[in-house]
Design a protein around this motif. Structure first.
Motif, PDB file in Angstrom:
ATOM      1  N   GLY A   1     -28.780  33.792  30.894  1.00 41.22           N
ATOM      2  CA  GLY A   1     -27.894  33.431  31.995  1.00 41.22           C
ATOM      3  C   GLY A   1     -28.517  32.450  32.951  1.00 41.22           C
ATOM      4  O   GLY A   1     -28.168  32.388  34.118  1.00 41.22           O
ATOM      5  N   LYS A   2     -29.469  31.671  32.450  1.00 39.53           N
ATOM      6  CA  LYS A   2     -30.168  30.719  33.311  1.00 39.53           C
ATOM      7  C   LYS A   2     -30.310  29.404  32.563  1.00 39.53           C
ATOM      8  O   LYS A   2     -30.679  29.384  31.398  1.00 39.53           O
ATOM      9  CB  LYS A   2     -31.543  31.281  33.665  1.00 39.53           C
ATOM     10  CG  LYS A   2     -32.320  30.456  34.655  1.00 39.53           C
ATOM     11  CD  LYS A   2     -33.501  31.251  35.172  1.00 39.53           C
ATOM     12  CE  LYS A   2     -34.324  30.498  36.185  1.00 39.53           C
ATOM     13  NZ  LYS A   2     -33.690  30.254  37.444  1.00 39.53           N
ATOM     14  N   ASP A   3     -30.019  28.295  33.247  1.00 41.61           N
ATOM     15  CA  ASP A   3     -30.195  26.975  32.664  1.00 41.61           C
ATOM     16  C   ASP A   3     -31.666  26.595  32.816  1.00 41.61           C
ATOM     17  O   ASP A   3     -32.051  25.894  33.739  1.00 41.61           O
ATOM     18  CB  ASP A   3     -29.289  25.964  33.361  1.00 41.61           C
ATOM     19  CG  ASP A   3     -29.259  24.629  32.648  1.00 41.61           C
ATOM     20  OD1 ASP A   3     -29.841  24.510  31.556  1.00 41.61           O
ATOM     21  OD2 ASP A   3     -28.652  23.686  33.195  1.00 41.61           O
ATOM     22  N   LEU A   4     -32.465  27.121  31.932  1.00 44.46           N
ATOM     23  CA  LEU A   4     -33.912  26.974  31.998  1.00 44.46           C
ATOM     24  C   LEU A   4     -34.352  25.742  31.215  1.00 44.46           C
ATOM     25  O   LEU A   4     -34.145  25.689  29.995  1.00 44.46           O
ATOM     26  CB  LEU A   4     -34.572  28.224  31.398  1.00 44.46           C
ATOM     27  CG  LEU A   4     -36.081  28.258  31.370  1.00 44.46           C
ATOM     28  CD1 LEU A   4     -36.625  28.414  32.790  1.00 44.46           C
ATOM     29  CD2 LEU A   4     -36.558  29.411  30.499  1.00 44.46           C
ATOM     30  N   PRO A   5     -34.949  24.748  31.886  1.00 43.43           N
ATOM     31  CA  PRO A   5     -35.448  23.605  31.128  1.00 43.43           C
ATOM     32  C   PRO A   5     -36.438  24.075  30.049  1.00 43.43           C
ATOM     33  O   PRO A   5     -37.378  24.820  30.336  1.00 43.43           O
ATOM     34  CB  PRO A   5     -36.138  22.749  32.189  1.00 43.43           C
ATOM     35  CG  PRO A   5     -35.442  23.122  33.470  1.00 43.43           C
ATOM     36  CD  PRO A   5     -35.146  24.594  33.321  1.00 43.43           C
ATOM     37  N   THR A   6     -36.210  23.649  28.844  1.00 45.24           N
ATOM     38  CA  THR A   6     -37.009  24.104  27.710  1.00 45.24           C
ATOM     39  C   THR A   6     -38.512  23.879  27.894  1.00 45.24           C
ATOM     40  O   THR A   6     -39.303  24.732  27.500  1.00 45.24           O
ATOM     41  CB  THR A   6     -36.501  23.447  26.412  1.00 45.24           C
ATOM     42  OG1 THR A   6     -35.110  23.771  26.274  1.00 45.24           O
ATOM     43  CG2 THR A   6     -37.230  23.951  25.201  1.00 45.24           C
ATOM     44  N   PRO A   7     -38.942  22.747  28.487  1.00 44.60           N
ATOM     45  CA  PRO A   7     -40.392  22.558  28.649  1.00 44.60           C
ATOM     46  C   PRO A   7     -41.077  23.607  29.526  1.00 44.60           C
ATOM     47  O   PRO A   7     -42.297  23.733  29.502  1.00 44.60           O
ATOM     48  CB  PRO A   7     -40.500  21.164  29.280  1.00 44.60           C
ATOM     49  CG  PRO A   7     -39.260  20.463  28.860  1.00 44.60           C
ATOM     50  CD  PRO A   7     -38.200  21.542  28.835  1.00 44.60           C
ATOM     51  N   TYR A   8     -40.307  24.381  30.301  1.00 41.72           N
ATOM     52  CA  TYR A   8     -40.908  25.442  31.112  1.00 41.72           C
ATOM     53  C   TYR A   8     -41.422  26.595  30.243  1.00 41.72           C
ATOM     54  O   TYR A   8     -42.347  27.298  30.630  1.00 41.72           O
ATOM     55  CB  TYR A   8     -39.896  26.025  32.097  1.00 41.72           C
ATOM     56  CG  TYR A   8     -39.478  25.137  33.247  1.00 41.72           C
ATOM     57  CD1 TYR A   8     -39.826  23.789  33.325  1.00 41.72           C
ATOM     58  CD2 TYR A   8     -38.707  25.657  34.261  1.00 41.72           C
ATOM     59  CE1 TYR A   8     -39.416  23.000  34.380  1.00 41.72           C
ATOM     60  CE2 TYR A   8     -38.290  24.874  35.332  1.00 41.72           C
ATOM     61  CZ  TYR A   8     -38.644  23.546  35.385  1.00 41.72           C
ATOM     62  OH  TYR A   8     -38.233  22.775  36.435  1.00 41.72           O
ATOM     63  N   ASN A   9     -40.806  26.795  29.088  1.00 44.63           N
ATOM     64  CA  ASN A   9     -41.156  27.953  28.258  1.00 44.63           C
ATOM     65  C   ASN A   9     -42.646  28.046  27.913  1.00 44.63           C
ATOM     66  O   ASN A   9     -43.240  29.105  28.110  1.00 44.63           O
ATOM     67  CB  ASN A   9     -40.297  27.982  26.988  1.00 44.63           C
ATOM     68  CG  ASN A   9     -38.901  28.464  27.266  1.00 44.63           C
ATOM     69  OD1 ASN A   9     -38.686  29.612  27.611  1.00 44.63           O
ATOM     70  ND2 ASN A   9     -37.941  27.576  27.136  1.00 44.63           N
TER      71      ASN A   9
END
Length: 175
Positions: free
Chosen positions: A38-46
């Motif tokens: 439920g969060k628009d998490l930028p993939t590079p943060y992972n």
């Protein structure tokens, strides 16, 4: 039909081809985060979140080495993650010139959600997309591009409950 020059030139444009596939995977991974967490998490943060979860507070230099990325790039990403309330800098108690980056309480909560849902789902979905690949490396890249175009990662993962992330991560280290 327009010719796919990047594909046609084969190894001469391998970097462009890998970048294109990487961008598609990142986009689909981000869509999966929206649906699962439920969060628009930028993939590079992972990878940054995973590194901080796994190793605890780290300097920007150590994060850059751990992720194989440039220090200026990591610095820019940490600034964005800090603005999002996921990480915070801490001054090293033994050397006041050095600061480390650590997860905030919100960052830690997010990591727990990612470990329970998102990271296992992405792993299983990418495994599924790669399962039938065969032939030369360039043939496999073509197949992967086709596979990701036909069925996105969000439609590939099994339903919850997902396997334990830490167990998955450790078994993936040996591959």
């Amino acid at each position: 039909m327009v010719e796919d020059i990047v594909r046609t030139l084969g190894y001469a444009t391998l970097g462009s081809r890998l970048k294109r596939i990487g961008e598609k995977l990142q986009s689909q991974t981000q869509e999966l985060a929206i649906s699962l967490v439920g969060k628009d998490l930028p993939t590079p943060y992972n990878p940054v979140l995973a590194a901080l979860d796994l190793h605890g507070p780290m300097s920007i230099g150590d994060l850059a080495k751990s992720l194989g990325q440039s220090q200026p790039g990591i610095t820019r990403m940490i600034k964005k993650m800090k603005s999002a309330g996921l990480v915070e800098p801490r001054t090293d108690q033994t050397d006041k010139r050095v600061s480390t980056i650590e997860l905030t309480a919100d960052g830690s909560k997010l990591v727990e959600k990612l470990k329970k849902q998102h990271w296992p789902a992405v792993t299983l979905a990418v495994e599924d997309a790669c399962r039938e690949l065969h032939g030369s490396f360039l043939e496999q890249l073509s197949q992967l591009e086709q596979t990701l175009s036909e069925l996105a990662l969000a439609d590939r993962h099994p339903p919850p409950p997902f396997p334990d992330w830490d167990t998955m991560r450790k078994s993936g280290e040996s591959e």
